[in-house]
Design a protein around this motif. Sequence first.
Motif, mmCIF file in Angstrom:
data_model
loop_
_atom_site.group_PDB
_atom_site.id
_atom_site.type_symbol
_atom_site.label_atom_id
_atom_site.label_comp_id
_atom_site.label_asym_id
_atom_site.label_seq_id
_atom_site.Cartn_x
_atom_site.Cartn_y
_atom_site.Cartn_z
ATOM 1 N N MET A 1 26.399 31.331 25.225
ATOM 2 C CA MET A 1 26.172 29.987 24.731
ATOM 3 C C MET A 1 26.136 30.020 23.209
ATOM 4 N N VAL A 2 26.787 29.046 22.591
ATOM 5 C CA VAL A 2 26.740 28.846 21.146
ATOM 6 C C VAL A 2 25.829 27.658 20.884
ATOM 7 N N THR A 3 24.910 27.810 19.961
ATOM 8 C CA THR A 3 24.023 26.720 19.583
ATOM 9 C C THR A 3 24.600 26.025 18.363
ATOM 10 N N VAL A 4 24.809 24.725 18.460
ATOM 11 C CA VAL A 4 25.321 23.922 17.355
ATOM 12 C C VAL A 4 24.176 23.065 16.834
ATOM 13 N N LEU A 5 23.795 23.297 15.576
ATOM 14 C CA LEU A 5 22.730 22.527 14.932
ATOM 15 C C LEU A 5 23.374 21.512 14.001
ATOM 16 N N LEU A 6 22.933 20.273 14.081
ATOM 17 C CA LEU A 6 23.504 19.187 13.274
ATOM 18 C C LEU A 6 22.472 18.715 12.267
ATOM 19 N N PHE A 7 22.827 18.801 10.996
ATOM 20 C CA PHE A 7 21.921 18.410 9.925
ATOM 21 C C PHE A 7 22.385 17.100 9.307
ATOM 22 N N GLY A 8 21.445 16.221 9.042
ATOM 23 C CA GLY A 8 21.730 14.917 8.447
ATOM 24 C C GLY A 8 21.787 13.844 9.525
ATOM 25 N N LEU A 9 21.292 12.690 9.180
ATOM 26 C CA LEU A 9 21.239 11.580 10.138
ATOM 27 C C LEU A 9 22.625 11.158 10.611
ATOM 28 N N THR A 10 23.609 11.238 9.730
ATOM 29 C CA THR A 10 24.957 10.797 10.090
ATOM 30 C C THR A 10 25.503 11.614 11.255
ATOM 31 N N LEU A 11 25.400 12.938 11.174
ATOM 32 C CA LEU A 11 25.910 13.780 12.253
ATOM 33 C C LEU A 11 25.051 13.669 13.507
ATOM 34 N N ARG A 12 23.744 13.642 13.322
ATOM 35 C CA ARG A 12 22.859 13.525 14.487
ATOM 36 C C ARG A 12 23.120 12.229 15.246
ATOM 37 N N ASP A 13 23.309 11.146 14.497
ATOM 38 C CA ASP A 13 23.573 9.861 15.145
ATOM 39 C C ASP A 13 24.937 9.838 15.839
ATOM 40 N N SER A 14 25.915 10.544 15.273
ATOM 41 C CA SER A 14 27.256 10.537 15.864
ATOM 42 C C SER A 14 27.303 11.289 17.193
ATOM 43 N N VAL A 15 26.423 12.273 17.362
ATOM 44 C CA VAL A 15 26.399 13.073 18.586
ATOM 45 C C VAL A 15 25.247 12.655 19.506
ATOM 46 N N GLY A 16 24.179 12.142 18.922
ATOM 47 C CA GLY A 16 23.047 11.687 19.720
ATOM 48 C C GLY A 16 21.910 12.681 19.817
ATOM 49 N N GLU A 17 22.077 13.868 19.248
ATOM 50 C CA GLU A 17 21.013 14.864 19.230
ATOM 51 C C GLU A 17 21.235 15.819 18.065
ATOM 52 N N SER A 18 20.218 16.578 17.721
ATOM 53 C CA SER A 18 20.312 17.477 16.570
ATOM 54 C C SER A 18 20.647 18.914 16.957
ATOM 55 N N GLU A 19 20.588 19.232 18.239
ATOM 56 C CA GLU A 19 20.911 20.584 18.697
ATOM 57 C C GLU A 19 21.653 20.496 20.026
ATOM 58 N N VAL A 20 22.798 21.180 20.085
ATOM 59 C CA VAL A 20 23.620 21.152 21.289
ATOM 60 C C VAL A 20 23.952 22.589 21.680
ATOM 61 N N GLY A 21 23.702 22.939 22.921
ATOM 62 C CA GLY A 21 24.082 24.250 23.442
ATOM 63 C C GLY A 21 25.416 24.131 24.147
ATOM 64 N N VAL A 22 26.377 24.984 23.772
ATOM 65 C CA VAL A 22 27.730 24.903 24.325
ATOM 66 C C VAL A 22 28.104 26.255 24.932
ATOM 67 N N GLU A 23 28.513 26.249 26.187
ATOM 68 C CA GLU A 23 28.974 27.469 26.845
ATOM 69 C C GLU A 23 30.426 27.726 26.444
ATOM 70 N N ILE A 24 30.743 28.977 26.096
ATOM 71 C CA ILE A 24 32.117 29.338 25.790
ATOM 72 C C ILE A 24 32.498 30.579 26.600
#
Length: 92
Positions: A1-24
């Motif tokens: 799993m890769v952890t994607v951390l999103l910093f800043g309100l603009t990115l967090r709002d575009s995805v809906g959360e500040s941390e996303v776990g992605v399986e690769i």
Amino acid sequence: MVTVLLFGLTLRDSVGESEVGVEISGPMSVKKLIEANQDRLAGLLPFMNRGELLVTVNKKVGTLDSTVKDGDVVKLTHQFNPTYEGARWHNP
């Protein structure tokens, strides 16, 4: 799993959360990671296409072409105006 951390309100709002776990399934670029997981990261595509994402992989400055593998942490920060903010040197 890769952890994607999103910093800043603009990115967090575009995805809906500040941390996303992605399986690769294997190593891939940050760009491919975003494109392959559009169900969760589609909000990042406009920023990626305009070159407005600053990328860090495991606390090291990276680019959209940086390779990520299982266990990595990717931090994405929104850069509104890369020409004037002076951080375009690593994210062409």
